[in-house]
Design a protein around this motif. Sequence first.
Motif, mmCIF file in Angstrom:
data_model
loop_
_atom_site.group_PDB
_atom_site.id
_atom_site.type_symbol
_atom_site.label_atom_id
_atom_site.label_comp_id
_atom_site.label_asym_id
_atom_site.label_seq_id
_atom_site.Cartn_x
_atom_site.Cartn_y
_atom_site.Cartn_z
ATOM 1 N N MET A 43 -10.498 -8.382 9.681
ATOM 2 C CA MET A 43 -9.828 -7.547 8.700
ATOM 3 C C MET A 43 -10.071 -8.028 7.277
ATOM 4 O O MET A 43 -10.444 -9.170 7.043
ATOM 5 C CB MET A 43 -8.323 -7.511 8.975
ATOM 6 N N SER A 44 -9.867 -7.103 6.348
ATOM 7 C CA SER A 44 -9.974 -7.386 4.919
ATOM 8 C C SER A 44 -8.658 -6.993 4.240
ATOM 9 O O SER A 44 -8.057 -5.964 4.575
ATOM 10 C CB SER A 44 -11.119 -6.587 4.300
ATOM 11 N N MET A 45 -8.220 -7.835 3.294
ATOM 12 C CA MET A 45 -6.975 -7.593 2.584
ATOM 13 C C MET A 45 -7.209 -7.631 1.082
ATOM 14 O O MET A 45 -8.015 -8.425 0.596
ATOM 15 C CB MET A 45 -5.918 -8.639 2.982
ATOM 16 N N ARG A 46 -6.505 -6.807 0.359
ATOM 17 C CA ARG A 46 -6.579 -6.767 -1.097
ATOM 18 C C ARG A 46 -5.738 -7.885 -1.683
ATOM 19 O O ARG A 46 -4.555 -8.039 -1.393
ATOM 20 C CB ARG A 46 -6.073 -5.420 -1.612
ATOM 21 N N GLY A 47 -6.360 -8.718 -2.519
ATOM 22 C CA GLY A 47 -5.654 -9.794 -3.173
ATOM 23 C C GLY A 47 -4.999 -9.358 -4.472
ATOM 24 O O GLY A 47 -5.080 -8.202 -4.872
ATOM 25 N N ASN A 48 -4.369 -10.312 -5.153
ATOM 26 C CA ASN A 48 -3.664 -10.028 -6.403
ATOM 27 C C ASN A 48 -4.585 -9.953 -7.612
ATOM 28 O O ASN A 48 -4.223 -9.369 -8.634
ATOM 29 C CB ASN A 48 -2.616 -11.108 -6.675
ATOM 30 N N VAL A 49 -5.781 -10.541 -7.517
ATOM 31 C CA VAL A 49 -6.693 -10.587 -8.653
ATOM 32 C C VAL A 49 -7.319 -9.212 -8.841
ATOM 33 O O VAL A 49 -7.898 -8.645 -7.909
ATOM 34 C CB VAL A 49 -7.781 -11.647 -8.438
ATOM 35 N N LEU A 50 -7.221 -8.691 -10.050
ATOM 36 C CA LEU A 50 -7.759 -7.367 -10.347
ATOM 37 C C LEU A 50 -9.207 -7.462 -10.774
ATOM 38 O O LEU A 50 -9.659 -8.472 -11.310
ATOM 39 C CB LEU A 50 -6.930 -6.715 -11.456
ATOM 40 N N ASP A 51 -9.965 -6.398 -10.514
ATOM 41 C CA ASP A 51 -11.349 -6.343 -10.945
ATOM 42 C C ASP A 51 -11.420 -6.351 -12.476
ATOM 43 O O ASP A 51 -10.534 -5.804 -13.157
ATOM 44 C CB ASP A 51 -12.030 -5.071 -10.434
ATOM 45 N N ASP A 52 -12.477 -6.975 -12.980
ATOM 46 C CA ASP A 52 -12.657 -7.040 -14.439
ATOM 47 C C ASP A 52 -12.927 -5.648 -15.023
ATOM 48 O O ASP A 52 -13.492 -4.796 -14.373
ATOM 49 C CB ASP A 52 -13.808 -7.977 -14.790
#
Length: 232
Positions: free
Chosen positions: A223-232
């Motif tokens: 699985m893949s999860m979205r982290g807290n770091v936003l794309d630049d």
Amino acid sequence: MQRVGGELLERYCRDDRIAHLLSAEARVGDEDLTCQRWLVQSPAKRLIYDMLYGDLLAGAQRRVLDVGGGLSALTRRLASRHRYELVDLLAHDPPESAAHLLAPGAGVFHCRDWLECNLDGPYDVVVANDLFPNVDQRLALFLEWALPIAREVRLSLTYYNYPKFYLTRRVDADEVLCLLAWDGKQTAAVLAPFRERIAMPDFAQFDRCDDWAFDNRRQVVVMSMRGNVLDD
């Protein structure tokens, strides 16, 4: 989220990309590395490796944190292509193996428990392959630790939908423990609070035990999860 079963493994083996890369990247001495041998010997492990690392083995440079990833010829390839860091206690190989494998300036190695690491994020990708919850049952703690420093967290989760247990000995005390491996329901329960972060969540997969990719009937979900770091 995808469960690894026999049908998926059969399709992968028609063009075993990781087997080809292992052969192309291998150098003298790599055969002594435990994870190298596991990958060579197990098509199912190669399938899971491809699901987690496949795009990283050929893609543009990213900042990658590999937690418990072990050492293989493909570790060298990842380190040469990315800003790569490996966190691993190396239970199967001497720590000196990492220094021999990673060229100077290519990759950073932390030989310690991930929870003790105060790492300087952010990371584009954090990967934990075959670590939770079969080896390390601190899955919830790991997600709380990893998600704030990552754009994406990738996991392979291993569990057993039948009673599977081990007699283990503590390293810090004279005591023998019986460790019962997690089943799918326990694994799903820990993931439930993070459901909105999971790509294509399908929690019904954790109840299935109709087929498997490993002889010992272990179940694996990638699985893949979205982290807290936003794309630049």
